[in-house]
Design a protein around this motif. Structure first.
Motif, mmCIF file in Angstrom:
data_model
loop_
_atom_site.group_PDB
_atom_site.id
_atom_site.type_symbol
_atom_site.label_atom_id
_atom_site.label_comp_id
_atom_site.label_asym_id
_atom_site.label_seq_id
_atom_site.Cartn_x
_atom_site.Cartn_y
_atom_site.Cartn_z
ATOM 1 N N GLY A 299 -43.953 39.873 -6.660
ATOM 2 C CA GLY A 299 -43.423 40.741 -7.701
ATOM 3 C C GLY A 299 -42.251 40.122 -8.437
ATOM 4 O O GLY A 299 -42.171 40.187 -9.666
ATOM 5 N N VAL A 300 -41.333 39.513 -7.688
ATOM 6 C CA VAL A 300 -40.176 38.864 -8.305
ATOM 7 C C VAL A 300 -40.623 37.722 -9.204
ATOM 8 O O VAL A 300 -40.154 37.575 -10.338
ATOM 9 C CB VAL A 300 -39.198 38.351 -7.227
ATOM 10 C CG1 VAL A 300 -38.118 37.484 -7.865
ATOM 11 C CG2 VAL A 300 -38.561 39.523 -6.495
ATOM 12 N N ALA A 301 -41.544 36.904 -8.708
ATOM 13 C CA ALA A 301 -42.033 35.766 -9.496
ATOM 14 C C ALA A 301 -42.696 36.236 -10.784
ATOM 15 O O ALA A 301 -42.448 35.683 -11.868
ATOM 16 C CB ALA A 301 -43.015 34.946 -8.666
ATOM 17 N N ALA A 302 -43.542 37.261 -10.690
ATOM 18 C CA ALA A 302 -44.226 37.780 -11.880
ATOM 19 C C ALA A 302 -43.227 38.348 -12.882
ATOM 20 O O ALA A 302 -43.343 38.120 -14.095
ATOM 21 C CB ALA A 302 -45.231 38.854 -11.479
ATOM 22 N N LEU A 303 -42.242 39.083 -12.381
ATOM 23 C CA LEU A 303 -41.259 39.706 -13.255
ATOM 24 C C LEU A 303 -40.399 38.667 -13.962
ATOM 25 O O LEU A 303 -40.180 38.735 -15.177
ATOM 26 C CB LEU A 303 -40.382 40.656 -12.442
ATOM 27 C CG LEU A 303 -39.411 41.557 -13.203
ATOM 28 C CD1 LEU A 303 -40.154 42.390 -14.233
ATOM 29 C CD2 LEU A 303 -38.663 42.462 -12.232
ATOM 30 N N VAL A 304 -39.906 37.687 -13.200
ATOM 31 C CA VAL A 304 -39.053 36.641 -13.791
ATOM 32 C C VAL A 304 -39.822 35.842 -14.828
ATOM 33 O O VAL A 304 -39.326 35.593 -15.939
ATOM 34 C CB VAL A 304 -38.496 35.718 -12.682
ATOM 35 C CG1 VAL A 304 -37.825 34.498 -13.304
ATOM 36 C CG2 VAL A 304 -37.501 36.475 -11.821
ATOM 37 N N LEU A 305 -41.036 35.433 -14.501
ATOM 38 C CA LEU A 305 -41.829 34.636 -15.432
ATOM 39 C C LEU A 305 -42.153 35.427 -16.701
ATOM 40 O O LEU A 305 -42.114 34.889 -17.816
ATOM 41 C CB LEU A 305 -43.112 34.163 -14.764
ATOM 42 C CG LEU A 305 -42.948 33.061 -13.716
ATOM 43 C CD1 LEU A 305 -44.272 32.801 -13.002
ATOM 44 C CD2 LEU A 305 -42.447 31.773 -14.371
ATOM 45 N N THR A 306 -42.476 36.695 -16.542
ATOM 46 C CA THR A 306 -42.788 37.536 -17.702
ATOM 47 C C THR A 306 -41.597 37.656 -18.635
ATOM 48 O O THR A 306 -41.727 37.514 -19.863
ATOM 49 C CB THR A 306 -43.245 38.929 -17.240
ATOM 50 O OG1 THR A 306 -44.427 38.805 -16.449
ATOM 51 C CG2 THR A 306 -43.540 39.834 -18.429
ATOM 52 N N LEU A 307 -40.426 37.919 -18.083
ATOM 53 C CA LEU A 307 -39.226 38.042 -18.906
ATOM 54 C C LEU A 307 -38.871 36.717 -19.572
ATOM 55 O O LEU A 307 -38.463 36.683 -20.743
ATOM 56 C CB LEU A 307 -38.062 38.550 -18.065
ATOM 57 C CG LEU A 307 -38.177 39.996 -17.572
ATOM 58 C CD1 LEU A 307 -37.043 40.341 -16.622
ATOM 59 C CD2 LEU A 307 -38.187 40.970 -18.749
ATOM 60 N N LEU A 308 -39.023 35.609 -18.840
ATOM 61 C CA LEU A 308 -38.724 34.303 -19.416
ATOM 62 C C LEU A 308 -39.667 33.979 -20.574
ATOM 63 O O LEU A 308 -39.235 33.465 -21.617
ATOM 64 C CB LEU A 308 -38.828 33.219 -18.338
ATOM 65 C CG LEU A 308 -37.685 33.148 -17.325
ATOM 66 C CD1 LEU A 308 -38.001 32.106 -16.256
ATOM 67 C CD2 LEU A 308 -36.365 32.812 -18.019
ATOM 68 N N ILE A 309 -40.946 34.258 -20.394
ATOM 69 C CA ILE A 309 -41.929 33.998 -21.455
ATOM 70 C C ILE A 309 -41.618 34.849 -22.685
ATOM 71 O O ILE A 309 -41.677 34.377 -23.829
ATOM 72 C CB ILE A 309 -43.354 34.263 -20.946
ATOM 73 C CG1 ILE A 309 -43.740 33.223 -19.891
ATOM 74 C CG2 ILE A 309 -44.361 34.246 -22.103
ATOM 75 C CD1 ILE A 309 -45.038 33.531 -19.169
ATOM 76 N N LYS A 310 -41.266 36.111 -22.455
ATOM 77 C CA LYS A 310 -40.941 37.004 -23.561
ATOM 78 C C LYS A 310 -39.749 36.478 -24.359
ATOM 79 O O LYS A 310 -39.793 36.387 -25.599
ATOM 80 C CB LYS A 310 -40.639 38.406 -23.031
ATOM 81 C CG LYS A 310 -40.324 39.433 -24.111
ATOM 82 C CD LYS A 310 -39.946 40.772 -23.512
ATOM 83 C CE LYS A 310 -41.045 41.360 -22.674
ATOM 84 N NZ LYS A 310 -40.726 42.749 -22.219
#
Length: 264
Positions: free
Chosen positions: A126-137
């Motif tokens: 969950g942390v990995a998905a959340l961090v990557l999503t925010l970074l991509i955005k």
């Protein structure tokens, strides 16, 4: 016109206004007056206003992006804009994204995945998905000109919620109705309700020009793959997977628009 017709029209308008305000209250942290209501029975039907709420959230984020871009260099305006939308929504969909990846990443069986998704703790997936999503955005929007990023941000928030509504309309809810917060809005949606939500969610794409085509096609392809994944692993969708679908189609939209803009 009869007096009954005059009475029915304001009553219908008031009902729809209440549903809209309940949707804003449910999907954001914006407080509403007591007469709006918030019971499970009253919340049924608010899903058709999810895309309308998406436009509202996108406009708030765009306003922060525009104002901060006047005095701050990139990527700070997009970071602050993202922070504003997170505060506005209480990270509602982001929480669903993290729970979805924790559940589907750590649960070998359907039952175990659903159990993990109900756990309030956030795990590695969950942390990995959340961090990557925010970074991509942040990276995608920061790479666009501010004037384009503003309209793309609004369109992305609206269209990604159209994707979530499509999943709600066409899919099957498999979450625990007694425990899920989404049970109030994850009700069967009529074609008219879906059409209304879709029209509202698609409308802001006009301001993105031809770049929106790449964003829409890419987001729909991701939505299709996600829907198949959710059906294969869970048998349908849950409130958490709706949040995950919204987040992943949103960033897909941004990246595809950026790719289209770079190619021109």
């Amino acid at each position: 016109m009869s007096s009954d017709a005059h009475t029915a029209r304001p009553s219908r308008l008031l009902t729809e206004l209440r549903l809209l305000l309940m949707a804003v209250q449910y999907f954001t942290r914006v407080p509403m007056p007591g007469w709006v209501g918030h019971s499970t029975e009253q919340l049924s039907g608010t899903a058709r206003y999810l895309t309308t709420v998406g436009i509202f959230i996108g406009v708030v984020g765009a306003a922060v992006l525009w104002a901060t871009s006047l005095i701050l260099p990139a990527p700070l305006p997009v970071i602050l804009s993202t922070a504003a939308t997170l505060l506005l929504t209480g990270a509602f969909h982001e929480d669903g994204l993290a729970d979805t990846f924790d559940g589907l990443g750590g649960g070998a069986t359907r039952e175990r995945a659903l159990e993990i998704m109900k756990d309030s703790r956030v795990g590695t997936y969950g942390v990995a998905a959340l961090v990557l999503t925010l970074l991509i955005k942040v990276a995608a929007l920061s790479a666009l000109p501010v004037t384009l990023a503003i309209v793309v941000l609004i369109a992305g928030h609206a269209f990604s919620r159209t994707c979530a509504v499509a999943l709600l309309f066409a899919g099957r809810y498999v979450g625990n109705p007694e425990l899920s917060r989404a049970r109030a809005v994850a009700q069967p949606m009529g074609r008219g309700e879906f059409l209304f939500a879709a029209i509202v969610g698609v409308a802001p794409l006009y301001w993105c020009g031809m770049h929106a085509i790449a964003g829409v096609i890419s987001a729909l392809l991701v939505l299709y793959r996600l829907a198949r994944w959710f059906v294969r692993r869970l048998g349908g969708f849950t409130g958490d997977t709706l949040g995950a679908a919204q987040q992943l189609t949103e960033i897909t939209f941004y990246v595809a628009v950026l790719a289209s803009w770079n190619s021109t």
